[in-house]
Design an enzyme around this catalytic site. Structure first.
Site, mmCIF file in Angstrom:
data_model
loop_
_atom_site.group_PDB
_atom_site.id
_atom_site.type_symbol
_atom_site.label_atom_id
_atom_site.label_comp_id
_atom_site.label_asym_id
_atom_site.label_seq_id
_atom_site.Cartn_x
_atom_site.Cartn_y
_atom_site.Cartn_z
ATOM 1 N N GLY A 1 0.746 -0.735 5.301
ATOM 2 C CA GLY A 1 1.160 -1.786 6.223
ATOM 3 C C GLY A 1 0.066 -2.749 6.620
ATOM 4 O O GLY A 1 0.108 -3.312 7.711
ATOM 5 N N GLY A 2 -0.948 -2.959 5.760
ATOM 6 C CA GLY A 2 -1.973 -3.953 6.064
ATOM 7 C C GLY A 2 -2.705 -3.624 7.347
ATOM 8 O O GLY A 2 -3.081 -2.479 7.612
ATOM 9 N N THR B 1 -3.772 1.101 -3.034
ATOM 10 C CA THR B 1 -3.091 -0.181 -2.854
ATOM 11 C C THR B 1 -3.352 -1.155 -3.998
ATOM 12 O O THR B 1 -4.426 -1.156 -4.604
ATOM 13 C CB THR B 1 -3.526 -0.834 -1.529
ATOM 14 O OG1 THR B 1 -2.827 -2.057 -1.333
ATOM 15 C CG2 THR B 1 -5.028 -1.114 -1.506
ATOM 16 N N THR C 1 0.851 -1.181 0.000
ATOM 17 C CA THR C 1 0.000 0.000 0.000
ATOM 18 C C THR C 1 0.887 1.230 0.000
ATOM 19 O O THR C 1 2.048 1.154 0.381
ATOM 20 C CB THR C 1 -0.900 -0.006 1.264
ATOM 21 O OG1 THR C 1 -1.654 -1.215 1.294
ATOM 22 C CG2 THR C 1 -1.833 1.178 1.311
#
Length: 526
Positions: free
Chosen positions: A423-424, A359, A341
């Site tokens: 970073g999810g 993303t 992302t």
């Protein structure tokens, strides 16, 4: 893991402060593009459009025209927040039966779903979802842009014509995914040497090397000339669909033609005498809102530097918020997954703000390149649980559930900020902590970005920055199982944020201190 880093090593980033506008981005070249737009009279949305397209060229494994995402805006004149949702959708022709489960095992990528035969939901054209970035940028520009669309896309065209300058960091990122990239001939041709090794820059500046992004430049030029719908209807759309279907995917021209980004009402979350605005729906916004409200209840009127009590409170509320998210929304991403992302934030000299996250989902997305368009394609189909009967089960023409969480904050002291991160699942906690550092603990932007953080994103455990004082680490360990990690260049143990802040008539920006490419650029220096 053996820690070979010196305990004496200190990394810092200076906050860029200016009377003019500022762009904070994961790549400085893209930030310069946005800042130049501000210097030429564009507003925050103009700069956001230009930065978005530039990032797709200089950080192609994170986002691009084939990505999805979300933008949260603050309009200074109206004192109003707005949200543009441009998340991905699954293709209409997608058949869940085409994603049969293996007898056992879990996916090795972002989500610990049951394994699908041949990783068809993770890798290759069968993993491609309907992109939304171009539509989202077009929608925001149509309402608020001042500069012409062509002028805003033009810098990305020039960057693609030059090709991304490869260096040690691009080589490192590419090496992490070299094997899956080698499975697609067009991805291998763009990113790999001899189909196996990442293309690397030379040791001397006299022999610079660049990726071949000329096909991408032609696509961007067509989008610049014909407008945002050129991506969804006409030659670009036909070429993209032809390439995806030739490689086994089910994306159709009807999918692209039907796609529309949308304006949605932001979530408004009261906090410490101010408000934080986040995206609603299938994003990290609702979980962020729940956690922030709980945090205010936990902290009460606690002020001063964040201490053991504050960190324990942050750990508790994040754990509770994620337990609810995992049980009701179906997002089961691995808390250790790196994510793919990019986030950038913009403030202009009038005080308009943009927080934008976009993303491809996995790093390098589906690891497939469309040869006709030069686009690296997303793997948004992986956002869905391949097992039937779940809250987020795979189905056709369905909105993807995502973790991105861009926010706009209006603090009780009058300061305004735009924040977000990559970073999810680590994104949500990072944005929560940074917002609280600024609003509850009175930190400057520079202090907030350098303050050690924790990550609690499912599984009932804490990952804490090892630089936190011993008493805070002990307090966290009393709350739940706690391990420590260092903020590294790659892979990131914590999220990678970028933010801007306006205080009075003065603007400033900062990015993750360990990001080697990330930086904030003022329009004065553009």
């Amino acid at each position: 893991m053996i820690d070979n880093f010196s305990d004496a090593q200190v990394v810092r980033k200076a906050v860029v402060a200016s009377e003019g506008g500022v762009v904070a981005s994961q790549h400085k070249k893209a930030a310069r593009v946005g800042a130049a737009v501000l210097a030429a009279g564009g507003d925050a949305v103009d700069a956001a459009v230009a930065t978005s397209f530039a990032l797709g060229v200089v950080e192609p494994w994170m986002s691009g025209a084939a990505a999805g995402g979300c933008m949260v805006l603050w309009r200074a004149a109206e004192q109003k927040a707005e949200v543009v949702n441009f998340g991905m959708r699954s293709p209409r022709e997608l058949d869940p039966a085409d994603y049969p489960l293996t007898p056992d095992g879990r996916s090795s990528d972002l989500f610990p779903w049951r394994c699908v035969v041949d990783d068809r939901n993770v890798q290759g054209a069968t993993a491609v979802a309907v992109p939304g970035v171009v539509s989202g940028m077009g929608l925001a520009h149509a309402r608020h842009g001042r500069k012409s669309w062509r002028e805003l896309v033009a810098p990305a065209v020039r960057l693609a014509q030059e090709g991304l300058l490869v260096d040690w960091y691009s080589g490192l990122v590419t090496a992490s995914t070299a094997q899956p990239l080698s499975l697609d001939p067009d991805a291998a041709a763009m990113f790999l040497e001899d189909g196996r090794w990442p293309i690397l820059g030379a040791w001397t500046a006299s022999t610079e090397r660049h990726l071949d992004q000329r096909a991408l430049a032609r696509t961007l030029q067509q989008i610049a000339d014909e407008g945002p719908r050129a991506f969804y209807e006409g030659g670009v759309a036909r070429a993209l669909v032809r390439d995806v279907r030739a490689k086994g995917g089910c994306l159709s021209e009807a999918d692209l033609a039907a796609y529309q980004a949308e304006w949605v009402e932001p979530l408004a979350v009261p906090y410490r005498g101010g408000q934080v605005y986040a995206a609603p729906g299938l994003t990290g916004g609702p979980t962020f809102a729940q956690a922030l409200q709980m945090l205010e209840g936990e902290l009460g009127d606690h002020a001063g530097a964040p201490d053991a009590r504050a960190y324990r409170a942050m750990a508790r509320v994040l754990d509770a918020a994620f337990r609810k998210r995992l049980s009701s929304m179906g997002d089961q991403e691995s808390p250790k997954a790196p994510g793919c992302t990019t986030h950038f934030s913009v403030v202009d000299r009038e005080g308009n703000l943009c927080a934008v996250t976009q993303t491809l989902l996995s790093i390098f997305g589906s690891r497939v390149v469309s040869p006709s368009t030069g686009l690296l394609l997303n793997n948004g189909v992986m956002w869905f649980d391949p097992e039937p009967g779940k809250p987020n089960s795979l189905a056709p023409d369905k909105r993807c559930l995502a973790n991105y969480c861009p926010v706009i904050g209006v603090a009780g002291d009058g300061r305004r900020f735009a924040l977000g991160a990559s970073g999810g699942r680590k994104i949500l906690g990072a944005v929560l902590q940074l917002s609280s550092f600024l609003m509850a603990h009175g930190m400057t932007l520079e202090q907030a970005f350098h303050q050690p953080r924790i990550d609690v994103s499912g599984g009932g455990q804490v990952t804490a920055d090892r630089l936190l004082p011993r008493e805070i680490l002990q307090a966290l360990a009393e709350e739940m199982p706690t391990s420590t990690a260092r903020r590294n260049v790659f892979p990131y143990a914590f999220a990678c944020p970028a933010g801007v802040l306006r205080e009075g008539a003065r603007n400033m920006g900062c990015t993750e201190i360990m990001s080697p490419w990330g930086d904030a650029v003022s329009e004065v220096a553009a």
